[in-house]
Design a protein around this motif. Structure first.
Motif, PDB file in Angstrom:
ATOM      1  N   ALA A  98       0.824  -1.225   0.000  1.00  0.00           N
ATOM      2  CA  ALA A  98       0.000   0.000   0.000  1.00  0.00           C
ATOM      3  C   ALA A  98       0.851   1.265   0.000  1.00  0.00           C
ATOM      4  N   GLY A  99       2.162   1.104   0.052  1.00  0.00           N
ATOM      5  CA  GLY A  99       3.051   2.275   0.015  1.00  0.00           C
ATOM      6  C   GLY A  99       3.240   2.935   1.358  1.00  0.00           C
ATOM      7  N   ARG A 100       2.865   2.250   2.442  1.00  0.00           N
ATOM      8  CA  ARG A 100       2.979   2.847   3.755  1.00  0.00           C
ATOM      9  C   ARG A 100       4.197   2.362   4.520  1.00  0.00           C
ATOM     10  N   ARG A 119      -0.302   3.047  -8.575  1.00  0.00           N
ATOM     11  CA  ARG A 119      -0.908   2.966  -7.245  1.00  0.00           C
ATOM     12  C   ARG A 119      -2.390   3.327  -7.291  1.00  0.00           C
ATOM     13  N   GLU A 122      -9.447  -1.524  10.312  1.00  0.00           N
ATOM     14  CA  GLU A 122     -10.273  -0.585  11.079  1.00  0.00           C
ATOM     15  C   GLU A 122     -11.447  -0.110  10.223  1.00  0.00           C
ATOM     16  N   ALA A 136     -12.451   2.530   8.796  1.00  0.00           N
ATOM     17  CA  ALA A 136     -11.841   3.833   8.503  1.00  0.00           C
ATOM     18  C   ALA A 136     -12.828   4.703   7.723  1.00  0.00           C
ATOM     19  N   TRP A 164     -14.348   9.449  -0.156  1.00  0.00           N
ATOM     20  CA  TRP A 164     -13.270   8.498  -0.456  1.00  0.00           C
ATOM     21  C   TRP A 164     -13.100   8.291  -1.956  1.00  0.00           C
ATOM     22  N   GLY A 188      -8.367   5.257  11.889  1.00  0.00           N
ATOM     23  CA  GLY A 188      -7.740   4.630  10.726  1.00  0.00           C
ATOM     24  C   GLY A 188      -7.959   5.417   9.444  1.00  0.00           C
ATOM     25  N   GLU A 202      -4.624   6.863   8.113  1.00  0.00           N
ATOM     26  CA  GLU A 202      -3.815   5.871   7.394  1.00  0.00           C
ATOM     27  C   GLU A 202      -4.410   5.632   6.000  1.00  0.00           C
ATOM     28  N   ARG A 203      -5.731   5.587   5.942  1.00  0.00           N
ATOM     29  CA  ARG A 203      -6.388   5.355   4.657  1.00  0.00           C
ATOM     30  C   ARG A 203      -6.137   6.531   3.710  1.00  0.00           C
ATOM     31  N   LEU A 204      -6.182   7.734   4.261  1.00  0.00           N
ATOM     32  CA  LEU A 204      -5.900   8.927   3.452  1.00  0.00           C
ATOM     33  C   LEU A 204      -4.487   8.867   2.895  1.00  0.00           C
ATOM     34  N   LEU A 205      -3.553   8.515   3.785  1.00  0.00           N
ATOM     35  CA  LEU A 205      -2.153   8.481   3.362  1.00  0.00           C
ATOM     36  C   LEU A 205      -1.925   7.395   2.311  1.00  0.00           C
ATOM     37  N   ALA A 206      -2.662   6.292   2.450  1.00  0.00           N
ATOM     38  CA  ALA A 206      -2.544   5.229   1.458  1.00  0.00           C
ATOM     39  C   ALA A 206      -3.199   5.631   0.141  1.00  0.00           C
ATOM     40  N   VAL A 230      -2.582  10.813  -0.595  1.00  0.00           N
ATOM     41  CA  VAL A 230      -2.699  12.186  -0.096  1.00  0.00           C
ATOM     42  C   VAL A 230      -1.505  12.389   0.831  1.00  0.00           C
ATOM     43  N   TRP A 282       4.077  10.251   9.977  1.00  0.00           N
ATOM     44  CA  TRP A 282       2.999   9.756   9.108  1.00  0.00           C
ATOM     45  C   TRP A 282       3.560   9.224   7.787  1.00  0.00           C
ATOM     46  N   ASP A 283       4.760   9.690   7.446  1.00  0.00           N
ATOM     47  CA  ASP A 283       5.349   9.242   6.183  1.00  0.00           C
ATOM     48  C   ASP A 283       5.567   7.741   6.224  1.00  0.00           C
ATOM     49  N   ALA A 284       5.721   7.157   5.044  1.00  0.00           N
ATOM     50  CA  ALA A 284       6.016   5.736   4.989  1.00  0.00           C
ATOM     51  C   ALA A 284       7.259   5.447   5.806  1.00  0.00           C
ATOM     52  N   ALA A 285       7.169   4.423   6.687  1.00  0.00           N
ATOM     53  CA  ALA A 285       8.278   4.133   7.608  1.00  0.00           C
ATOM     54  C   ALA A 285       9.384   3.396   6.883  1.00  0.00           C
TER      55      ALA A 285
END
Lengths: 264, 441
Positions: free
Chosen positions: A69-71, A93, A102, A104, A118, B266, B269-273, B276, B438-441
């Motif tokens: 997911a790029g996280r 992506r 969660e 979300a 969304w 969450g 996290e969803r926004l960042l994925a 955004v 918040w950035d990708a770890a």
């Protein structure tokens, strides 16, 4: 599988020009301090395929999904999505959908408002958004609750909306993290029915779950991850035959491969 | 069973640092701040009041009076504007220039010794020219203090004159100390002590008016609040600004807390994925909170104008309030984001921000006007958000020059706007830095 046949996706996923896997994870490694979360994991997801990603707690499932997911940035290895190396700026992506474990969602917004939000954030064009939202509301069985705030929804309704928000932009690859956790059997059946419709439309799914019977029932292939590595993969039947023997359940296979020792 | 419950409660409290701080640190900090304000303690001691002196009489008596006033310690007497490169030898204060200086907030009080001061000094009645005390209504403490000190200075400045004037009064009322005159004096003395009205002695109601204009003191004083009549100023302006700024901070932190809720839910996290970026999330939230702040402050000032007569009728004031509202809201929104990105939970945010905002508000003048604070506290206010925001609003609503052009009146709040803009950038920069996690770890 019980599923209302009237609720069908009105679109089909785009076909890639080649028959390459839609997602490839190669030798993925990631450590958080002294803890090694991924230690050379490999995974391949074919077009239209469903993979159940199983593993004990701490096996690396969530890290792998978050990497796709790029996280999470991998320390080593690579991820390719639709033939393109995956990074923050990768265009492909937008073909990825994430359904987090969660709920979300924005509880003060209605189902429609959540879907609109969304959808827009996932890049759905304004002109298409209305049609997509209507489809998603039908698809998730929430059309009758369109104007109600999400905080008034039952757990099952929230789960369905959670899934709908993740696929509204029609991704080719969908990552689902425990999509049916904490819901009653009726809602669970409905969610699997929704996902089955995605399969018919050609979407590829990578699913993490601890509900082994469901993984056994719906997934084309099972991948078992432990200590950051893939320790077994194959169809459910093949895994059973290779490990626990004929007549065994997927849980028997899982215990056989990962042991009975508690994982913290 | 009770012991177990007590033990559990104690463990919870012991491990909740925010609750501990609210329980033990905040009261001590607050006590210290207010003790420092009202005791005038700490480094720098009690502040002396700057008093502008315009001596229109310019006689030996008026000069002695001024010197005595200067020596009293509680005041800092200014006889003219400070020399500058453009004006190396400034003229002494005149009534008009002193009035303007008080009007613009350069000093809280001006004293004008009128012509005829010497010739009537020590008289208890008659047509005595009153000493004019021009005061800033935002600082009633300074007015009362200087009023009292003027009487003290009169007593100390020229005792010989007072004796002579006293005998003159005796001659005027006693007429050679006959029995009848002694009785008359017995009747008059309570008047001097303020126990009876002059009209009860003379039978002339006009003598009561004379007393009201200074008969009761050695020096008749006519106090005038600068700007109150001609510009419609009122203390509502001060309270509107001070209360608004404090509650704006609370509102902004409360609104920014939604980021922590998004994190817990969450959705962050969803926004960042969803590709955004953290910067975009912060930016969008900042714009929303700033607009919310502008709306909140606008409602406050509109309410003040509609219900309490806060004067926003001039274009200068309206423009000034608008600029300050935007600058203050922008910085407060940044502060909210700074707090939200540095805290890990809504509870932590609430606790930490409550401590910070209350302390900033107390030190910055939102709770107690800065003119009652000792000098070191007044300086400390410049390190607070509230201090700068309030200074700007007071310049616009209180110390504005009605005759100034729109541009000139906006220039006066330039420093405050610049500081608030700087704070905005600093808050946002620090918030973005904190949002790196918040950035990708």
């Amino acid at each position: 599988m019980q599923f209302d046949a009237r609720i069908r996706s009105t679109h089909h996923y785009a076909s890639s020009p080649v028959d390459d896997p839609v997602l490839t994870v190669t030798d993925a490694a990631k450590s958080f301090g002294d803890v090694s979360a991924l230690a050379g994991a490999d995974l391949t997801l074919e077009r239209g395929e469903w993979i159940g990603l199983l593993g004990p707690n701490g096996a690396g499932k969530t890290t792998l999904v978050r990497s796709v997911a790029g996280r999470v940035r991998l320390d080593a290895g690579s991820i390719t999505l639709l033939g393109e190396p995956l990074n923050q700026a990768t265009n492909s992506r937008s073909h990825l959908g994430l359904v987090p474990q969660e709920i979300a969602l924005y509880p003060e917004l209605t189902a429609e408002e959540n879907l609109r939000a969304w959808g827009a954030l996932s890049g759905v064009a304004k002109a298409e958004l209305g049609e997509r939202v209507d489809w998603a509301l039908e698809w998730s069985g929430l059309a009758e609750r369109v104007g109600k705030r999400v905080k008034t929804f039952s757990g099952g309704m929230q789960r369905r909306l959670n899934v709908a928000c993740g696929i509204l932009h029609r991704p080719e690859v969908v990552l689902l993290d425990e999509p049916t956790v904490g819901v009653d059997p009726q809602s669970r059946e409905r969610i699997w029915g929704m996902l089955e419709a995605l399969r018919r439309d050609g979407a590829s799914l990578l699913l993490t779950t601890h509900q082994l019977d469901e993984a056994d029932r719906v997934c084309d292939r099972i991948v078992i991850l432990d200590h950051g590595k893939v320790i077994a993969e194959g169809t459910s039947a093949a895994l059973k035959e290779r490990t626990a023997g004929a007549g065994a359940s997927l849980q028997d296979v899982f215990i056989h491969l990962t042991g009975r020792e508690l994982r913290e | 069973m009770s012991a177990t419950l007590l033990r559990v409660a104690w463990i919870h409290l012991k491990r909740d640092r925010v609750a501990l701080a609210l329980c033990f640190v905040l009261p001590v900090v607050f006590f210290s701040i207010f003790a420092a304000i009202f005791s005038g303690g700490g480094e720098g001691g009690a502040r002396s009041i700057v008093v502008l002196l315009a001596d229109e009489d310019d006689t030996p008596t008026s000069r002695r009076f001024a010197e005595t006033l200067d020596d009293m310690g509680a005041l800092r007497l200014s006889r003219g504007p400070a020399a500058s490169e453009s004006n190396p030898d400034p003229a002494p204060w005149k009534r008009e220039s002193a009035h303007r200086a008080v009007r613009s907030g350069k000093a809280p009080v001006a004293v004008v010794l009128p012509e005829g001061f010497e010739s009537t000094f020590g008289d208890f009645g008659g047509d005595r020219p009153a000493v004019d005390l021009l005061f800033d209504g935002a600082n009633p403490v300074a007015r009362a203090t200087v009023d009292g000190l003027l009487q003290g200075a009169a007593m100390q400045a020229a005792p010989d004159l007072l004796i002579r004037r006293g005998l003159d009064q005796l001659d005027r009322f006693g007429g050679g100390l006959t029995d009848a005159q002694k009785r008359a004096l017995d009747i008059f003395l309570p008047v001097v002590r303020g126990e009876r009205s002059p009209s009860s002695v003379t039978g002339d109601p006009r003598d009561d008016e004379a007393e009201n204009s200074g008969f009761g003191g050695l020096v008749p004083v006519r106090a005038t609040e600068v700007g109150a009549e001609e510009d419609g100023r009122s203390m509502v302006a001060y309270y509107a600004a001070s209360i608004s700024v404090m509650f704006l901070l609370f509102s902004m932190v409360g609104a920014a807390g939604s980021i922590l809720e998004e994190k817990e839910r969450g959705t962050l996290e969803r926004l960042l994925a969803s590709r955004v970026s953290p910067g975009r999330i912060l930016g969008a939230n900042w714009i929303f909170y700033a607009l919310l702040g502008v709306a909140q402050l606008s409602v406050m000032f509109a309410w003040g104008a509609a219900v309490f007569g806060l004067d926003l009728s001039s274009p200068q004031r309206l423009a000034g309030v608008a600029v300050m509202t935007v600058a203050t809201s922008a910085a407060a929104a940044g502060f909210g984001l700074l707090m939200a990105t540095h805290c890990t939970s809504r509870n932590q945010l609430q606790g930490v921000s409550t401590v910070l905002i209350l302390v900033m508000s107390a030190v910055g003048g939102s709770m107690v006007p800065r003119f009652v604070m000792p000098p070191f506290m007044d300086q400390a206010a410049l390190f607070t958000f509230n201090g700068w925001a309030l200074d700007g609003y007071l310049k616009v609503l209180w110390y504005d020059d009605p005759s100034a052009t729109l541009g000139a009146s906006l220039v006066t709040i330039g420093p405050e706007v610049a500081v608030l803009a700087g704070l905005t950038l600093a808050f946002l920069g620090l918030a973005r830095r904190a949002a790196r996690r918040w950035d990708a770890a």
